[in-house]
Design an enzyme around this catalytic site. Structure first.
Site, PDB file in Angstrom:
ATOM      1  CB  SER A 110      30.132  -2.364  10.334  1.00  0.00           C
ATOM      2  OG  SER A 110      30.317  -3.125   9.161  1.00  0.00           O
ATOM      3  CG  ASP A 132      36.190  -0.419   4.875  1.00  0.00           C
ATOM      4  OD1 ASP A 132      36.247  -1.639   4.655  1.00  0.00           O
ATOM      5  OD2 ASP A 132      35.317   0.116   5.578  1.00  0.00           O
ATOM      6  CG  HIS A 176      35.147  -2.347   8.092  1.00  0.00           C
ATOM      7  ND1 HIS A 176      34.300  -1.738   7.192  1.00  0.00           N
ATOM      8  CD2 HIS A 176      34.357  -3.038   8.955  1.00  0.00           C
ATOM      9  CE1 HIS A 176      33.045  -2.045   7.495  1.00  0.00           C
ATOM     10  NE2 HIS A 176      33.048  -2.830   8.555  1.00  0.00           N
TER      11      HIS A 176
END
Length: 247
Positions: free
Chosen positions: A83, A199, A227
């Site tokens: 991320s 996500d 996610h």
């Protein structure tokens, strides 16, 4: 045994150990794993006061990883970057020191999507707010209720450490100037972009654009995952990573 550096995500109160707990054992048999707390999180909050904006943080973390490799005598490693913290740091490292990385996997858009409209958790720093923040990271909260409750307690404590809020807010500050953005078109390292189909933090289109911009980029959308692909689909995640790194 090849070395694999695991770079955690950028949620409030995160640290490396809790971020990778669901998959660390799946990697240990095939890789020498290093999982550092990235600057601004866990044990690495102090001394980061001069950084401002996501690009500055990503570059500083790339240099942090280079220092880590030098201390361990590692000339070349593979990366997994999660991320907006670990993924962005991985891309920055590929830009400044491509010879140090064999292959890389980045997750959830790797910080290449838009900045969050509001700062997660810190505008309302409560246990309930932390639980809600973490709940958005998985596809189905009911499947991970016990884990989310446990992480809420851990990350609430860590997010309220001295300096943590100031560091976190500066990571997502929309600043003018600073280091230039990473030129994705000049990254020649093979990169696998993983994105969860469900996500709720960044849409799949962010990773589609990322993989399309990278000369040797590939996209894999993980069905049913949010996610936190490594939490929703840990076995599939370790399999995808292992296959890509051994190709």
């Amino acid at each position: 045994m090849p070395a694999l550096v695991l770079l955690h995500g950028g949620g409030p109160g995160v640290d490396a150990a809790s971020n990778w707990a669901s998959v660390r054992a799946g990697f240990d048999g095939g890789f020498r794993c290093l999982a550092p707390d990235l600057l601004g999180f866990g044990t690495q909050i102090a001394g980061t006061g001069g950084l401002n904006g996501p690009r500055a943080w990503a570059l500083a973390r790339a240099r942090q990883v280079l220092d880590l490799l030098d201390r361990h005598g590692l000339d070349r490693v593979h990366l997994v970057g999660n991320s907006a913290a670990g993924g962005a740091a991985a891309l920055a490292l590929l830009s400044v020191a491509p010879d140090r990385v064999g292959r890389a996997i980045v997750m959830g858009g790797a910080g290449t999507g838009p900045l969050p409209a509001a700062v997660p958790f810190y505008d309302n720093p409560t246990r309930r707010s932390m639980r809600a923040t973490l709940g958005r990271l998985v596809a189905d909260e009911s499947v991970h209720g016990g884990l989310l409750d446990e992480l809420t307690e851990l990350r609430l404590k860590q997010a309220l450490r001295p300096g943590a809020e100031a560091a976190f807010r500066s990571m997502f500050a929309d600043v003018v100037g600073g280091p230039p953005p990473v030129d994705l078109t000049k990254i020649t390292t093979p990169v696998l972009a993983l994105h969860g189909e469900r996500d709720r933090v960044q849409p799949v289109e962010v990773s589609e654009r990322l993989a399309g911009a990278l000369p040797h980029g590939r996209l894999h959308v993980v069905a049913g995952a949010g996610h936190w692909i490594h939490v929703d689909r840990p076995d599939e995640f370790t399999k995808l990573v292992g296959e890509f790194l051994s190709a």
